[in-house]
Motif scaffolding. Structure first.
Motif, PDB file in Angstrom:
ATOM      1  N   THR A   1       0.825  59.458  46.044  1.00  0.00           N
ATOM      2  CA  THR A   1       0.704  58.784  47.335  1.00  0.00           C
ATOM      3  C   THR A   1       2.085  58.387  47.834  1.00  0.00           C
ATOM      4  O   THR A   1       2.931  57.951  47.054  1.00  0.00           O
ATOM      5  CB  THR A   1      -0.187  57.529  47.212  1.00  0.00           C
ATOM      6  OG1 THR A   1      -1.502  57.928  46.808  1.00  0.00           O
ATOM      7  CG2 THR A   1      -0.273  56.777  48.526  1.00  0.00           C
ATOM      8  N   GLY A   2       2.330  58.550  49.129  1.00  0.00           N
ATOM      9  CA  GLY A   2       3.616  58.174  49.707  1.00  0.00           C
ATOM     10  C   GLY A   2       3.455  57.528  51.068  1.00  0.00           C
ATOM     11  O   GLY A   2       2.476  57.774  51.787  1.00  0.00           O
ATOM     12  N   ARG A   3       4.405  56.695  51.418  1.00  0.00           N
ATOM     13  CA  ARG A   3       4.432  55.996  52.714  1.00  0.00           C
ATOM     14  C   ARG A   3       5.695  56.433  53.449  1.00  0.00           C
ATOM     15  O   ARG A   3       6.798  56.391  52.878  1.00  0.00           O
ATOM     16  CB  ARG A   3       4.421  54.487  52.487  1.00  0.00           C
ATOM     17  CG  ARG A   3       4.688  53.629  53.725  1.00  0.00           C
ATOM     18  CD  ARG A   3       4.763  52.168  53.310  1.00  0.00           C
ATOM     19  NE  ARG A   3       5.256  51.297  54.369  1.00  0.00           N
ATOM     20  CZ  ARG A   3       5.561  50.009  54.194  1.00  0.00           C
ATOM     21  NH1 ARG A   3       5.439  49.458  52.997  1.00  0.00           N
ATOM     22  NH2 ARG A   3       5.990  49.275  55.206  1.00  0.00           N
ATOM     23  N   TYR A   4       5.549  56.846  54.700  1.00  0.00           N
ATOM     24  CA  TYR A   4       6.661  57.430  55.433  1.00  0.00           C
ATOM     25  C   TYR A   4       6.803  56.813  56.825  1.00  0.00           C
ATOM     26  O   TYR A   4       5.803  56.595  57.521  1.00  0.00           O
ATOM     27  CB  TYR A   4       6.467  58.945  55.566  1.00  0.00           C
ATOM     28  CG  TYR A   4       6.331  59.620  54.222  1.00  0.00           C
ATOM     29  CD1 TYR A   4       7.451  59.927  53.454  1.00  0.00           C
ATOM     30  CD2 TYR A   4       5.076  59.929  53.704  1.00  0.00           C
ATOM     31  CE1 TYR A   4       7.319  60.529  52.208  1.00  0.00           C
ATOM     32  CE2 TYR A   4       4.932  60.533  52.473  1.00  0.00           C
ATOM     33  CZ  TYR A   4       6.063  60.830  51.728  1.00  0.00           C
ATOM     34  OH  TYR A   4       5.936  61.419  50.488  1.00  0.00           O
ATOM     35  N   LEU A   5       8.026  56.561  57.216  1.00  0.00           N
ATOM     36  CA  LEU A   5       8.340  56.043  58.542  1.00  0.00           C
ATOM     37  C   LEU A   5       8.846  57.202  59.398  1.00  0.00           C
ATOM     38  O   LEU A   5       9.891  57.797  59.106  1.00  0.00           O
ATOM     39  CB  LEU A   5       9.414  54.946  58.447  1.00  0.00           C
ATOM     40  CG  LEU A   5       9.864  54.322  59.774  1.00  0.00           C
ATOM     41  CD1 LEU A   5       8.682  53.649  60.472  1.00  0.00           C
ATOM     42  CD2 LEU A   5      10.992  53.308  59.530  1.00  0.00           C
ATOM     43  N   LEU A   6       8.085  57.535  60.443  1.00  0.00           N
ATOM     44  CA  LEU A   6       8.430  58.642  61.330  1.00  0.00           C
ATOM     45  C   LEU A   6       9.125  58.099  62.576  1.00  0.00           C
ATOM     46  O   LEU A   6       8.826  56.992  63.022  1.00  0.00           O
ATOM     47  CB  LEU A   6       7.163  59.412  61.725  1.00  0.00           C
ATOM     48  CG  LEU A   6       6.231  59.856  60.591  1.00  0.00           C
ATOM     49  CD1 LEU A   6       5.132  60.762  61.141  1.00  0.00           C
ATOM     50  CD2 LEU A   6       6.975  60.538  59.464  1.00  0.00           C
ATOM     51  N   PRO A   7      10.112  58.828  63.119  1.00  0.00           N
ATOM     52  CA  PRO A   7      10.456  60.219  62.806  1.00  0.00           C
ATOM     53  C   PRO A   7      11.485  60.384  61.683  1.00  0.00           C
ATOM     54  O   PRO A   7      11.740  61.506  61.247  1.00  0.00           O
ATOM     55  CB  PRO A   7      11.039  60.729  64.128  1.00  0.00           C
ATOM     56  CG  PRO A   7      11.685  59.497  64.714  1.00  0.00           C
ATOM     57  CD  PRO A   7      10.795  58.342  64.340  1.00  0.00           C
ATOM     58  N   GLY A   8      12.076  59.296  61.208  1.00  0.00           N
ATOM     59  CA  GLY A   8      13.159  59.440  60.236  1.00  0.00           C
ATOM     60  C   GLY A   8      12.767  60.160  58.962  1.00  0.00           C
ATOM     61  O   GLY A   8      13.589  60.862  58.361  1.00  0.00           O
ATOM     62  N   GLN A   9      11.508  59.992  58.519  1.00  0.00           N
ATOM     63  CA  GLN A   9      11.061  60.620  57.282  1.00  0.00           C
ATOM     64  C   GLN A   9       9.995  61.685  57.521  1.00  0.00           C
ATOM     65  O   GLN A   9       9.221  62.012  56.627  1.00  0.00           O
ATOM     66  CB  GLN A   9      10.517  59.541  56.333  1.00  0.00           C
ATOM     67  CG  GLN A   9      11.593  58.556  55.856  1.00  0.00           C
ATOM     68  CD  GLN A   9      11.035  57.507  54.918  1.00  0.00           C
ATOM     69  OE1 GLN A   9       9.925  57.022  55.099  1.00  0.00           O
ATOM     70  NE2 GLN A   9      11.810  57.163  53.902  1.00  0.00           N
ATOM     71  N   THR A  10      10.012  62.270  58.727  1.00  0.00           N
ATOM     72  CA  THR A  10       9.023  63.301  59.041  1.00  0.00           C
ATOM     73  C   THR A  10       9.116  64.470  58.073  1.00  0.00           C
ATOM     74  O   THR A  10       8.087  64.977  57.588  1.00  0.00           O
ATOM     75  CB  THR A  10       9.205  63.797  60.488  1.00  0.00           C
ATOM     76  OG1 THR A  10       8.975  62.708  61.389  1.00  0.00           O
ATOM     77  CG2 THR A  10       8.228  64.918  60.799  1.00  0.00           C
ATOM     78  N   GLY A  11      10.324  64.907  57.771  1.00  0.00           N
ATOM     79  CA  GLY A  11      10.495  66.038  56.867  1.00  0.00           C
ATOM     80  C   GLY A  11       9.910  65.760  55.492  1.00  0.00           C
ATOM     81  O   GLY A  11       9.276  66.636  54.876  1.00  0.00           O
ATOM     82  N   LEU A  12      10.104  64.542  55.003  1.00  0.00           N
ATOM     83  CA  LEU A  12       9.551  64.171  53.699  1.00  0.00           C
ATOM     84  C   LEU A  12       8.026  64.147  53.731  1.00  0.00           C
ATOM     85  O   LEU A  12       7.367  64.593  52.789  1.00  0.00           O
ATOM     86  CB  LEU A  12      10.082  62.802  53.279  1.00  0.00           C
ATOM     87  CG  LEU A  12      11.577  62.715  52.950  1.00  0.00           C
ATOM     88  CD1 LEU A  12      11.989  61.262  52.755  1.00  0.00           C
ATOM     89  CD2 LEU A  12      11.891  63.531  51.703  1.00  0.00           C
ATOM     90  N   ALA A  13       7.472  63.631  54.829  1.00  0.00           N
ATOM     91  CA  ALA A  13       6.019  63.573  54.952  1.00  0.00           C
ATOM     92  C   ALA A  13       5.420  64.976  55.008  1.00  0.00           C
ATOM     93  O   ALA A  13       4.413  65.268  54.349  1.00  0.00           O
ATOM     94  CB  ALA A  13       5.626  62.776  56.190  1.00  0.00           C
ATOM     95  N   VAL A  14       6.031  65.852  55.806  1.00  0.00           N
ATOM     96  CA  VAL A  14       5.548  67.231  55.916  1.00  0.00           C
ATOM     97  C   VAL A  14       5.627  67.928  54.561  1.00  0.00           C
ATOM     98  O   VAL A  14       4.703  68.640  54.140  1.00  0.00           O
ATOM     99  CB  VAL A  14       6.338  67.998  56.981  1.00  0.00           C
ATOM    100  CG1 VAL A  14       6.012  69.485  56.925  1.00  0.00           C
ATOM    101  CG2 VAL A  14       6.049  67.438  58.376  1.00  0.00           C
ATOM    102  N   ALA A  15       6.739  67.716  53.853  1.00  0.00           N
ATOM    103  CA  ALA A  15       6.904  68.331  52.536  1.00  0.00           C
ATOM    104  C   ALA A  15       5.832  67.846  51.564  1.00  0.00           C
ATOM    105  O   ALA A  15       5.330  68.620  50.739  1.00  0.00           O
ATOM    106  CB  ALA A  15       8.298  68.032  51.993  1.00  0.00           C
TER     107      ALA A  15
END
Length: 292
Positions: free
Chosen positions: A138-152
């Motif tokens: 499970t991961g928590r992501y702040l977009l747009p800065g971590q969009t690439g991490l979320a997509v990955a």
């Protein structure tokens, strides 16, 4: 005198003597004259037919072998909670069924193998697999800065043949926390409210959405009337009804409007926080005796 009734408390290789929170249940059963064994769900030498009741507790390594786990559940003669409930509840796609039934569920998008996910332009989002336990993967992501991490993260799950689920991160978890409504059958076998607890946040905001399990704080909490009402509505939607259940946990959090919203319905292998609520282990032991 005949032999005492036998109960298996199901665990996993990581907890050969059970999860610590289940020790009060083990001790309460033994104090009532029940023979209790801690048994791994995948122990090929286990004779499940020899037990008067098998109670699932901490089989938390099943997520990588979900189909095997469900097949195991179907093979156990006297299982609590029953195999049909396990098959339905261990895949979080059940949330879509509850939402369709009118339950206020945290908005959830499901992305399966071969699907393409288009992330939102901004906001905080949680990505996890539909089959998981203990916030694994499970991961928590702040977009747009971590969009690439979320997509990955989504692509990593789907490439492994898993279904990803994406939900907004509700900021109330950082202030109000989650409320877990725990239910155990009463003397008549009717599932009823036993105790409530508060769970603090454990998903960190930075570093790609790490899970800090050690940061979670569990404290007693008296659920509000609105939370108890929603929990009752959720339980009323369970396929097959509540009479079949030995335990249930309904996890709620305030939505953007402050009203309680369902995060998860835990019917398979939830922590029941027996050490947090005086008398809870005794209530569950008594419910098991009723089943026996």
């Amino acid at each position: 005198m005949g032999a005492p009734p036998r109960v298996a408390l199901v665990t996993s290789a990581g907890f050969p003597d059970l999860w610590d929170d289940d020790h009060p249940l083990r001790d309460a059963l033994r104090g009532r004259g029940v023979a209790v064994d801690a048994v791994r769900w995948d122990d090929t030498a286990a004779d499940w037919a020899a037990y008067d009741l098998t109670v699932i507790r901490s089989p938390w390594d099943y997520t990588a072998r979900h189909e095997q786990f469900v097949a195991w559940a179907r093979s156990v003669p006297r299982l609590a909670n029953p195999a049909g409930v396990i098959a339905w509840n261990t895949d979080k796609r059940y949330l879509s069924e509850l939402a369709a039934a009118g339950i206020p569920v945290i908005p959830t998008e499901f992305v399966g193998p071969g699907d393409t996910w288009t992330p939102a332009a901004e906001g905080e989002w949680v990505v996890k697999p539909t089959v998981s336990a203990g916030s694994q993967d499970t991961g928590r992501y702040l977009l747009p800065g971590q969009t690439g991490l979320a997509v990955a993260h989504v692509e990593r799950l789907t490439a492994a043949g898993r279904t990803a689920m994406i939900q907004p991160y509700l900021s109330a978890v950082d202030t109000a926390g989650e409320t877990a409504v725990l239910c155990i059958p009463d003397a008549t076998g009717e599932l009823t409210f036993s105790h409530g607890i508060r769970k603090s946040a454990m998903l960190t905001a930075g570093g790609g959405g790490r899970v800090d399990v050690g940061s979670e704080r569990i404290t007693p909490r008296e659920p509000s009337v609105a939370e108890l009402d929603l929990a009752a509505r959720v339980l009323a939607t369970i396929p097959g009804g509540t009479k079949q259940l030995l335990y249930a946990r309904v996890d709620l959090i305030p939505g953007p409007d402050g009203a309680p919203t369902l995060i998860e319905l835990e019917l398979a292998e939830p922590s029941l926080f027996l050490r947090t609520a005086p008398g809870a282990a005794d209530r569950l032991a008594d419910a098991i005796l009723t089943r026996l």
